[in-house]
Motif scaffolding. Structure first.
Motif, PDB file in Angstrom:
ATOM      1  N   LYS A 130      76.635  81.823  37.796  1.00  0.00           N
ATOM      2  CA  LYS A 130      77.302  80.597  37.388  1.00  0.00           C
ATOM      3  C   LYS A 130      76.239  79.605  36.913  1.00  0.00           C
ATOM      4  CE  LYS A 130      80.535  77.045  39.037  1.00  0.00           C
ATOM      5  NZ  LYS A 130      81.346  76.573  40.190  1.00  0.00           N
TER       6      LYS A 130
ATOM      7  N   CYS B 253      82.745  86.434  30.558  1.00  0.00           N
ATOM      8  CA  CYS B 253      82.353  85.078  30.972  1.00  0.00           C
ATOM      9  C   CYS B 253      83.471  84.069  30.714  1.00  0.00           C
ATOM     10  CB  CYS B 253      81.088  84.671  30.221  1.00  0.00           C
ATOM     11  SG  CYS B 253      80.488  83.024  30.652  1.00  0.00           S
TER      12      CYS B 253
ATOM     13  N   ASP C 179      80.644  80.852  33.770  1.00  0.00           N
ATOM     14  CA  ASP C 179      80.876  81.606  35.008  1.00  0.00           C
ATOM     15  C   ASP C 179      81.108  83.064  34.638  1.00  0.00           C
ATOM     16  OD1 ASP C 179      81.518  82.602  37.446  1.00  0.00           O
ATOM     17  OD2 ASP C 179      83.062  81.135  37.916  1.00  0.00           O
TER      18      ASP C 179
END
Length: 452
Positions: free
Chosen positions: A300, A321, A397
């Motif tokens: 992250k 992602c 993330d």
């Protein structure tokens, strides 16, 4: 009967943009059999391109003898690289107004009623959730008069089930609607866009061999075993060479070529960059795939954007992602834009194009004015971020750990950027197919199976 001109076929312009002033864009009329009275009626075909969406074939049939009519829409665009599954929790009557593009290859399910519409049993349609329910009811009612005479008990059970379907329209209790399309050409509207819709879950999946056969991507007599990859690939040669292979343009479907190359990103890892440039329509695209293995931990990356120079940072976004901007209450799910190797400004511009500029449901006369204003306001905020006039936190993330954001202070730490490693949840591993992946002892197991 009007015909598609030979000149248009040669020039690759069979599918024309919708234009009310185009007098030449008339539908093709074909005499065809009416399936209601078995006399001849007229089918009208219109090959057109919906702006910011894709090529479609709109067809309508009308019979002058029995007045029966029918309309349908078929996708004429390319089959997507992966299938797509939409899971919607219908909680209010307002949810019934969500627009839905349902391809003929899509499976529709309502788990609460154990109800399923198999693929290729209905034609593709552009409708709403309520429209899908009405169409399902109409399909069940179609043969009821015959059933009541021949099988009254079966007809009675179907009548009871139809009442349950009709009761769903009152939304007295929450129910789930699942649309799973291996072609990837179906769509369920998110009325909260660009914000995340908590009631709607979108996931992509790899098609099974049976689904590929149904879509015509494999011959029916193909073995179910996947083709083995050639052994002894010379990675060193691939690093020093640009590979070229033939493909079709994702916009106009014209033949073109894609360039592929292995690239080493400093302070990161090796990736595969693929770029396509279409000479027919000018469309250009690039896609990035990780050249390495799945990392043990997810990553992250959080960047506090405080200066316009942040827009020039190199960025690698993998297919797995997600992108978050908490100040805008915005979340872009995995695979929404595919893998990209660009700058921060380039990714923000792609997000704006996807949600605002190229959103097919805010164009034309059917759009919701309030929703259009909301999306335009979101686009303005993105412009302010790219101009350095709005400070926000930008988050990448990636549960696979294959995404990257440039540290301009490298090898020293970046004061405006934090990188966190975390353990994936069971659900994340399930989405990535890692829970069922066997990495130890599989060779011996395969050998035992083949010799038995």
């Amino acid at each position: 009967m009007s015909a598609i001109s030979e000149e248009n076929v040669r020039g690759g312009s069979v599918f024309k943009d919708i234009d009310a002033d185009d007098e030449d864009g008339q539908p093709t009329e074909i005499e065809s059999l009416c399936m209601n009275c078995y006399k001849n009626g007229t089918t009208r075909l219109l090959l057109t391109r919906i702006p910011f969406f894709k090529e479609v074939i709109v067809s309508s049939f009308s019979c002058g003898h029995c007045s029966w009519s029918n309309t349908e829409i078929q996708s004429a665009g390319r089959i997507q690289d992966q299938g797509i599954c939409y899971t919607l929790k219908v909680k209010s009557k307002q949810d019934l107004n969500r627009e839905v593009v349902k391809a003929d290859s899509a499976t529709t399910r309502i788990p609460e009623l154990d109800f399923e519409i198999p693929p290729f049993t209905q034609k593709g349609s552009l409708s709403t959730i309520e429209g899908l329910l009405d169409r399902a009811v109409a399909g069940l009612e179609q043969e009821q008069p015959v059933r009541r005479a021949a099988q009254p008990e079966v007809a009675e059970k179907i009548d009871e089930f139809i009442k349950k379907l009709m009761k769903l329209k009152d939304v007295e209790s929450e129910f789930t609607l699942v649309i799973e399309d291996p072609s990837g050409n179906s769509f369920v509207e998110n009325p909260l866009a660009p914000q995340k819709d908590e009631a709607l879950t979108v996931s992509q999946f790899k098609r099974s061999i049976q689904q590929e056969k149904q879509l015509g991507l494999r011959d029916d007599d193909d073995d179910d075993e996947k083709d083995e990859e050639p052994a002894g690939t010379n990675l060193e040669a691939m690093r020093n060479e640009v590979l070229v292979f033939k493909t079709n343009c994702p916009e106009c479907n014209a033949p073109t070529s894609t360039n592929m190359k292995l690239v080493q990103i400093p302070h990161f890892k090796e990736v595969v960059i693929m770029a396509t440039n279409c000479d027919s329509c000018g469309h250009r695209t690039n896609e990035v795939k990780s050249g390495g293995a799945t990392e043990e931990l997810g990553t992250k990356i959080t960047l506090h954007i405080t200066d316009p120079s942040d827009m020039t940072r190199d960025l690698l976004k993998s297919e797995t992602c997600s992108v978050l901007i908490p100040e805008l209450e915005f979340e872009l799910g995995m695979a929404a834009l595919g893998g990209k190797f660009t700058t921060l400004e380039g990714l923000l511009q792609d997000i704006k194009d996807l949600i605002v500029s190229k959103n097919p449901f805010i164009c034309g006369d059917s759009h919701n004015k309030e929703q259009v204003n909301k999306l335009q306001e979101f686009g303005t905020k993105l412009d302010n971020i790219m101009a350095g006039q709005m400070a926000v936190h930008f988050i990448l993330d990636d549960p696979v750990g294959n995404s990257y954001l440039q540290n301009v202070y490298a090898p020293d730490p970046d004061p405006e950027m934090t990188v966190e490693k975390y353990t994936r949840t069971f659900e994340q591993n399930e989405d990535l197919g890692l829970n069922d992946m066997k990495t130890e002892g599989y060779q011996e197991e395969n050998l035992t199976t083949s010799t038995s």
